[in-house]
Write an enzyme that holds these catalytic residues in place. Sequence first.
Site, mmCIF file in Angstrom:
data_model
loop_
_atom_site.group_PDB
_atom_site.id
_atom_site.type_symbol
_atom_site.label_atom_id
_atom_site.label_comp_id
_atom_site.label_asym_id
_atom_site.label_seq_id
_atom_site.Cartn_x
_atom_site.Cartn_y
_atom_site.Cartn_z
ATOM 1 N N HIS A 90 89.285 119.518 -48.652
ATOM 2 C CA HIS A 90 89.394 121.010 -48.616
ATOM 3 C C HIS A 90 89.470 121.558 -49.840
ATOM 4 C CE1 HIS A 90 90.430 124.989 -47.121
ATOM 5 N NE2 HIS A 90 91.605 125.180 -47.977
ATOM 6 N N ARG A 140 84.511 129.788 -41.256
ATOM 7 C CA ARG A 140 83.907 130.423 -42.220
ATOM 8 C C ARG A 140 82.330 130.062 -42.143
ATOM 9 N NH1 ARG A 140 88.245 129.725 -46.914
ATOM 10 N NH2 ARG A 140 89.550 131.423 -46.354
ATOM 11 N N ARG A 196 92.733 124.691 -56.873
ATOM 12 C CA ARG A 196 93.714 124.220 -55.869
ATOM 13 C C ARG A 196 94.576 123.371 -56.864
ATOM 14 N NH1 ARG A 196 89.354 125.265 -52.339
ATOM 15 N NH2 ARG A 196 90.039 126.877 -50.742
ATOM 16 N N ASP A 198 87.409 126.038 -42.637
ATOM 17 C CA ASP A 198 85.968 126.119 -43.352
ATOM 18 C C ASP A 198 84.893 125.913 -42.533
ATOM 19 O OD1 ASP A 198 87.268 125.780 -46.094
ATOM 20 O OD2 ASP A 198 87.647 123.678 -45.498
HETATM 21 P P1 A3D Z 1 103.334 132.579 -49.479
HETATM 22 O O1 A3D Z 1 103.104 133.992 -48.680
HETATM 23 O O2 A3D Z 1 103.865 132.726 -51.002
HETATM 24 O O3 A3D Z 1 104.410 131.754 -48.763
HETATM 25 C C1 A3D Z 1 105.021 130.777 -49.024
HETATM 26 C C2 A3D Z 1 106.419 130.635 -48.613
HETATM 27 O O4 A3D Z 1 106.985 129.288 -48.912
HETATM 28 C C3 A3D Z 1 107.321 131.546 -49.383
HETATM 29 O O5 A3D Z 1 107.764 132.409 -48.537
HETATM 30 C C4 A3D Z 1 108.303 130.772 -50.129
HETATM 31 O O6 A3D Z 1 109.505 131.195 -50.278
HETATM 32 C C5 A3D Z 1 108.265 129.478 -49.206
HETATM 33 N N1 A3D Z 1 108.740 128.323 -49.681
HETATM 34 C C6 A3D Z 1 108.588 127.852 -51.259
HETATM 35 N N2 A3D Z 1 109.089 126.817 -51.482
HETATM 36 C C7 A3D Z 1 109.890 126.405 -50.307
HETATM 37 C C8 A3D Z 1 110.530 125.366 -49.887
HETATM 38 N N3 A3D Z 1 110.860 124.403 -51.030
HETATM 39 N N4 A3D Z 1 111.116 125.289 -48.595
HETATM 40 C C9 A3D Z 1 110.841 126.247 -47.734
HETATM 41 N N5 A3D Z 1 109.913 127.174 -48.210
HETATM 42 C C10 A3D Z 1 109.590 127.426 -49.495
HETATM 43 O O7 A3D Z 1 102.044 131.759 -49.385
HETATM 44 P P2 A3D Z 1 101.046 131.565 -48.192
HETATM 45 O O8 A3D Z 1 101.838 131.682 -46.918
HETATM 46 O O9 A3D Z 1 99.954 132.550 -48.437
HETATM 47 O O10 A3D Z 1 100.451 130.120 -48.464
HETATM 48 C C11 A3D Z 1 101.282 128.921 -48.418
HETATM 49 C C12 A3D Z 1 100.616 127.616 -48.709
HETATM 50 O O11 A3D Z 1 99.358 127.474 -47.507
HETATM 51 C C13 A3D Z 1 99.899 127.509 -50.123
HETATM 52 O O12 A3D Z 1 99.906 126.340 -50.712
HETATM 53 C C14 A3D Z 1 98.334 128.124 -49.859
HETATM 54 O O13 A3D Z 1 97.624 127.681 -50.984
HETATM 55 C C15 A3D Z 1 98.135 127.365 -48.572
HETATM 56 N N6 A3D Z 1 97.066 127.642 -47.931
HETATM 57 C C16 A3D Z 1 96.290 126.681 -47.252
HETATM 58 C C17 A3D Z 1 95.289 126.981 -46.379
HETATM 59 C C18 A3D Z 1 94.420 125.806 -46.030
HETATM 60 O O14 A3D Z 1 93.471 126.208 -45.199
HETATM 61 C C19 A3D Z 1 94.603 124.551 -46.391
HETATM 62 C C20 A3D Z 1 94.955 128.281 -46.209
HETATM 63 C C21 A3D Z 1 95.536 129.219 -46.691
HETATM 64 C C22 A3D Z 1 96.759 129.053 -47.546
#
Ligand code: A3D
Length: 309
Positions: free
Chosen positions: A174, A150, A87, A147
């Site tokens: 996290h 899970r 991360r 968390d």
């Molecule tokens: P993903 O499906 O790639 O979606 C991310 C989206 O963000 C994409 O559609 C991008 O186009 C968009 N994006 C990128 N830059 C920008 C910007 N500047 N402005 C607006 N939109 C933008 O990823 P995801 O949905 O699977 O995950 C998103 C984030 O959540 C990542 O950092 C993961 O690591 C995080 N995440 C956190 C948890 C927690 O429990 C904290 C759980 C799962 C994922």
Amino acid sequence: MPLITVVGSGRVGTSAALQIALRELGDIVLLDVIQGLPQGEALDLNHACAILDLDVDVKGSNDYRDIQGSDVVVVTAGLTRKPDMTRLDLLLKNAEIIKEVSRHIRENAPKSKVIVVTNPLDVMAYVAYRVTGFESRRVMGFSGLLDVGRYRYLIRNRLGVSYKSIRGMVIGEHGDSMVLLPSHTYVGTEPLSKYMDEKSTAEIVEATRKMGAEIIRLKGWSAHHAPGAGVAVMVEAILKDQKSIIPTSTLLTGQYGEKDVYAVLPCVLGAEGVEKVLEPSLSPDELTKFRESVKIIRNAVNQLSLDKT
Ligand code: A3D
């Protein structure tokens, strides 16, 4: 009707939007930098709402003016962790994205509560707090529900007891240094230790810690159904002023001697956002682990330049 914005229309963003719609918490704006993506996802979600008779409007947008009037902004924009990334590897790139998103929130939704989901979570929540300039109670990080979810899943599998009867808590980062608290885990009215020996408990704690990486290993990308569900629970707690105690990444202001850093602690969530930060009693070992976990977050924050925001 409340307005909820979800910035980032990828896997977590769309899952969160669906879960928010299923609870009819308000109208939704889905925003992304990719042209067409949020608009297409919004159409799809609107059709789901039509099928399910949910009178919620979902709008897709690439324009931050559409988030004006938002009560809650959920930030999922950013890059995801690949199988060979930690991360913290995501740190520098996602920090730039969160800075940009936070400036837009400051300008267009200055009264909103902000729930950050982007990893590394505690660091990104702190960046959003600093760049928006909002009171800390209005800027928080999602992760603890995931968390603990899970952890409760693994306990239920071992004990055969309903989720409704299992309560747990996590504190700290996290990430790999998260501190699950078996001492504050209850099955019905009894502490977990009454039903599970130390070895089994330690196995469950370890498996919980590795669960995120395990999901990425198996399906090739990170979890999104569970994060979406957890985000909706936090949005609901705020919009319905529920005063729910939820493990939330929040600004530490002296808890356990730590301050000016975000980390997960049990928080009371209500209409004002984080209305109270709770300090569960910790054993010396738990306290040491919490401090080590906070140190990891602090070290990551120190790698960023947050002066020119
Ligand atoms: P993903 O499906 O790639 O979606 C991310 C989206 O963000 C994409 O559609 C991008 O186009 C968009 N994006 C990128 N830059 C920008 C910007 N500047 N402005 C607006 N939109 C933008 O990823 P995801 O949905 O699977 O995950 C998103 C984030 O959540 C990542 O950092 C993961 O690591 C995080 N995440 C956190 C948890 C927690 O429990 C904290 C759980 C799962 C994922």
